[in-house]
Design a protein around this motif. Structure first.
Motif, PDB file in Angstrom:
ATOM      1  N   VAL A 278       0.852  -1.185   0.000  1.00 44.91           N
ATOM      2  CA  VAL A 278       0.000   0.000   0.000  1.00 44.91           C
ATOM      3  C   VAL A 278       0.892   1.241   0.000  1.00 44.91           C
ATOM      4  N   TRP A 279       0.661   2.138  -0.929  1.00 40.79           N
ATOM      5  CA  TRP A 279       1.475   3.352  -0.956  1.00 40.79           C
ATOM      6  C   TRP A 279       0.650   4.616  -0.694  1.00 40.79           C
ATOM      7  N   GLN A 280      -0.656   4.498  -0.742  1.00 44.51           N
ATOM      8  CA  GLN A 280      -1.474   5.681  -0.447  1.00 44.51           C
ATOM      9  C   GLN A 280      -2.859   5.226   0.016  1.00 44.51           C
ATOM     10  N   VAL A 281      -3.387   5.895   1.023  1.00 42.00           N
ATOM     11  CA  VAL A 281      -4.728   5.626   1.543  1.00 42.00           C
ATOM     12  C   VAL A 281      -5.550   6.896   1.390  1.00 42.00           C
ATOM     13  N   SER A 282      -6.728   6.752   0.804  1.00 48.76           N
ATOM     14  CA  SER A 282      -7.574   7.918   0.553  1.00 48.76           C
ATOM     15  C   SER A 282      -7.952   8.601   1.858  1.00 48.76           C
ATOM     16  N   PRO A 283      -7.822   9.935   1.917  1.00 51.34           N
ATOM     17  CA  PRO A 283      -8.209  10.654   3.143  1.00 51.34           C
ATOM     18  C   PRO A 283      -9.705  10.923   3.237  1.00 51.34           C
ATOM     19  N   VAL A 284     -10.479  10.549   2.225  1.00 50.03           N
ATOM     20  CA  VAL A 284     -11.918  10.828   2.228  1.00 50.03           C
ATOM     21  C   VAL A 284     -12.687   9.537   1.954  1.00 50.03           C
ATOM     22  N   ILE A 285     -13.965   9.542   2.330  1.00 55.57           N
ATOM     23  CA  ILE A 285     -14.878   8.423   2.099  1.00 55.57           C
ATOM     24  C   ILE A 285     -15.985   8.894   1.160  1.00 55.57           C
ATOM     25  N   ASP A 286     -16.304   8.066   0.173  1.00 57.52           N
ATOM     26  CA  ASP A 286     -17.391   8.397  -0.745  1.00 57.52           C
ATOM     27  C   ASP A 286     -18.712   8.422   0.032  1.00 57.52           C
ATOM     28  N   PRO A 287     -19.424   9.554   0.027  1.00 58.01           N
ATOM     29  CA  PRO A 287     -20.667   9.626   0.804  1.00 58.01           C
ATOM     30  C   PRO A 287     -21.777   8.737   0.269  1.00 58.01           C
ATOM     31  N   GLN A 288     -21.668   8.301  -0.984  1.00 60.34           N
ATOM     32  CA  GLN A 288     -22.705   7.443  -1.553  1.00 60.34           C
ATOM     33  C   GLN A 288     -22.452   5.970  -1.222  1.00 60.34           C
ATOM     34  N   SER A 289     -21.256   5.497  -1.493  1.00 66.43           N
ATOM     35  CA  SER A 289     -20.949   4.079  -1.275  1.00 66.43           C
ATOM     36  C   SER A 289     -20.394   3.796   0.116  1.00 66.43           C
ATOM     37  N   ARG A 290     -19.979   4.836   0.846  1.00 64.14           N
ATOM     38  CA  ARG A 290     -19.356   4.681   2.158  1.00 64.14           C
ATOM     39  C   ARG A 290     -18.082   3.850   2.070  1.00 64.14           C
ATOM     40  N   GLN A 291     -17.371   4.003   0.976  1.00 63.61           N
ATOM     41  CA  GLN A 291     -16.116   3.292   0.788  1.00 63.61           C
ATOM     42  C   GLN A 291     -15.000   4.278   0.478  1.00 63.61           C
ATOM     43  N   GLY A 292     -13.789   3.854   0.791  1.00 64.93           N
ATOM     44  CA  GLY A 292     -12.615   4.633   0.467  1.00 64.93           C
ATOM     45  C   GLY A 292     -11.677   3.822  -0.397  1.00 64.93           C
ATOM     46  N   GLU A 293     -10.575   4.443  -0.782  1.00 61.05           N
ATOM     47  CA  GLU A 293      -9.666   3.825  -1.750  1.00 61.05           C
ATOM     48  C   GLU A 293      -8.286   3.672  -1.147  1.00 61.05           C
ATOM     49  N   ALA A 294      -7.756   2.468  -1.254  1.00 60.15           N
ATOM     50  CA  ALA A 294      -6.359   2.206  -0.902  1.00 60.15           C
ATOM     51  C   ALA A 294      -5.619   1.857  -2.190  1.00 60.15           C
ATOM     52  N   ARG A 295      -4.522   2.546  -2.454  1.00 58.03           N
ATOM     53  CA  ARG A 295      -3.778   2.353  -3.688  1.00 58.03           C
ATOM     54  C   ARG A 295      -2.580   1.447  -3.398  1.00 58.03           C
ATOM     55  N   ILE A 296      -2.565   0.295  -4.083  1.00 59.76           N
ATOM     56  CA  ILE A 296      -1.551  -0.739  -3.852  1.00 59.76           C
ATOM     57  C   ILE A 296      -0.603  -0.748  -5.048  1.00 59.76           C
ATOM     58  N   ALA A 297       0.656  -0.430  -4.816  1.00 56.21           N
ATOM     59  CA  ALA A 297       1.659  -0.417  -5.887  1.00 56.21           C
ATOM     60  C   ALA A 297       2.191  -1.835  -6.099  1.00 56.21           C
ATOM     61  N   VAL A 298       2.280  -2.240  -7.359  1.00 49.23           N
ATOM     62  CA  VAL A 298       2.809  -3.563  -7.720  1.00 49.23           C
ATOM     63  C   VAL A 298       3.776  -3.390  -8.887  1.00 49.23           C
ATOM     64  N   PRO A 299       4.813  -4.220  -8.954  1.00 48.21           N
ATOM     65  CA  PRO A 299       5.731  -4.141 -10.104  1.00 48.21           C
ATOM     66  C   PRO A 299       5.059  -4.672 -11.359  1.00 48.21           C
ATOM     67  N   TYR A 300       5.703  -4.417 -12.499  1.00 45.93           N
ATOM     68  CA  TYR A 300       5.116  -4.824 -13.773  1.00 45.93           C
ATOM     69  C   TYR A 300       5.045  -6.341 -13.884  1.00 45.93           C
ATOM     70  N   SER A 301       3.950  -6.791 -14.454  1.00 45.08           N
ATOM     71  CA  SER A 301       3.764  -8.202 -14.800  1.00 45.08           C
ATOM     72  C   SER A 301       2.859  -8.257 -16.021  1.00 45.08           C
ATOM     73  N   PRO A 302       3.100  -9.177 -16.948  1.00 48.55           N
ATOM     74  CA  PRO A 302       2.212  -9.273 -18.120  1.00 48.55           C
ATOM     75  C   PRO A 302       0.758  -9.526 -17.757  1.00 48.55           C
ATOM     76  N   ALA A 303       0.512 -10.071 -16.549  1.00 47.85           N
ATOM     77  CA  ALA A 303      -0.872 -10.338 -16.137  1.00 47.85           C
ATOM     78  C   ALA A 303      -1.606  -9.074 -15.715  1.00 47.85           C
ATOM     79  N   LEU A 304      -0.880  -7.999 -15.478  1.00 49.42           N
ATOM     80  CA  LEU A 304      -1.491  -6.741 -15.038  1.00 49.42           C
ATOM     81  C   LEU A 304      -1.817  -5.889 -16.258  1.00 49.42           C
ATOM     82  N   ARG A 305      -3.088  -5.645 -16.459  1.00 45.80           N
ATOM     83  CA  ARG A 305      -3.530  -4.833 -17.596  1.00 45.80           C
ATOM     84  C   ARG A 305      -4.409  -3.702 -17.076  1.00 45.80           C
TER      85      ARG A 305
END
Length: 396
Positions: A278-305
């Motif tokens: 995890v490299w960044q965690v959203s400081p806000v929550i979506d008022p509609q879905s009540r969810q937030g975003e965590a951004r997970i950094a991964v190295p390159y792989s052909p399976a990642l599109r």
């Protein structure tokens, strides 16, 4: 046979004539009855032979407990297990670089890369026609030569004037004028050089170049297309090929996520697991879905599109909890549960809350303290209230 024949003859003699058809029907009926009785006798004999001729005698010392089913149970105890938070999200480039026209633009003459290719910083991606700009550069180069010739002539005249001024043939004012003429000629040389440099710089900006090394994700330009500053992005590059998962998490889980926590990402449609963090965690929550975003950094792989979907398991610390084999946990319309065995060896239903599923088994977050005897794998064949004969298995 003789009896029937004799009887028939007697009755015939007495005047009672019997029809031959009636006699045949009676004989057939008698044979059927005899066959049924014989089959019944054979069946009874077979049953007696199978059962040993009656009820077996009870074995010496056999009691009620001998008929109870033997069921394997396990005492899970409490183990230090990783607290894993599962999430799903969209794949994207961590740094998505749009590449457009930096200069005045024109007609695209060549496109040198395709999506999926790796490029270096400054590498040419596309070339814009520069025939007009090249002619302009040649003209300015010629002007420099002219200016330099004028500057050399002015310098020569100045040198002769300075040699004659001491003899009185040239005045001091003439020397000053020739000096100014020489300086102006040199200035014109520098102006022409600057104009040529500007034109060459504009020609260089006609090459669409990669701003950084990375993976080409998209190409939106073709040869013959006229582009300019307002044409938008012609290419998209993932800087360094790095990807990320935009994991959506409920508010309760997001509060336990911190940057730097390890995560395992599995793209949909593949079994490949890629390690990231995890490299960044959203400081806000979506008022509609009540969810937030965590951004997970991964190295390159052909399976990642980018644009695809992936699941992520984030390790958010550890906790003490019972760990059961998957065969011990059952589910129905009321939720997850296990069968435990009480002190009287009677099966009881116990609702539980399941946490993460790891290689060693299922983490039980609520419902057990680890000291219970839990039915190992025969739960599907038991009912609450059944009395069993438990057999202890090793803890998992």
């Amino acid at each position: 046979m003789n009896f029937e024949t004799t009887g028939w003859r007697r009755k015939a003699l007495e005047g009672d004539v019997l029809d031959e058809t009636v006699v045949m029907q009676r004989r057939k009926r008698r044979r059927i009855i005899i066959g049924i009785v014989a089959a019944a006798i054979i069946a009874i004999a077979a049953i007696l032979a199978f059962t040993g001729g009656g009820e077996p005698a009870a074995a010496p010392g056999a009691g009620e407990g001998a008929a109870l089913p033997a069921v394997t149970v396990v005492v899970p105890g409490s183990q230090q297990v990783a607290r894993v938070i599962s999430a799903t999200g969209t794949l994207a480039a961590r740094r998505d670089l749009p590449v457009g026209v930096a200069g005045e633009g024109g007609e695209v003459s060549r496109v040198l890369v395709e999506p999926g290719q790796w490029v270096e910083a400054g590498q040419v991606l596309a070339v814009i026609d520069r025939s007009v700009q090249s002619q302009e550069a040649q003209r300015l180069a010629a002007q420099i030569q002219v200016a330099r010739a004028d500057a050399e002539l002015a310098q020569s005249e100045l040198d002769r004037a300075q040699a004659l001024v001491s003899r009185g043939f040239v005045s001091k004012a003439d020397v000053d004028r020739k000096t100014a003429t020489r300086d102006a000629a040199n200035a014109r040389v520098r102006v022409a050089q600057a104009q040529l440099g500007e034109t060459r710089a504009r020609i260089g900006r006609l090459d669409v170049r990669a701003p950084a090394a990375g993976l080409v994700l998209d190409r939106m330009v073709e040869p013959g297309q006229v582009v300019g500053a307002g044409s938008g992005a012609l290419f998209r590059i993932a800087q360094g090929g790095q990807m990320e998962v935009l994991a959506q998490l409920p508010q309760g889980d997001l509060t336990r996520i911190k940057p730097g926590m390890p995560a395992t990402v599995t793209p949909v449609g593949t079994s490949e697991s890629i390690q990231g963090s995890v490299w960044q965690v959203s400081p806000v929550i979506d008022p509609q879905s009540r969810q937030g975003e965590a951004r997970i950094a991964v190295p390159y792989s052909p399976a990642l599109r980018p644009g695809g979907f992936a699941s992520a398991d984030i390790v958010a610390g550890s906790t003490q909890a019972p760990l059961l084999p998957e065969s011990a946990v059952l589910n129905d319309a009321r939720g997850s549960f296990v069968y435990i065995v009480g002190a009287d060896d009677v099966v009881q239903r116990r609702p539980v809350k399941v946490g993460s599923v790891i290689d060693k088994g299922v983490v039980i977050t609520e419902g057990l303290n680890g000291t219970e005897r839990v039915v190992y794998s025969a739960g599907a064949f038991l009912n609450p209230g059944d009395k069993i004969k438990p057999q202890r298995a090793a803890s998992r």
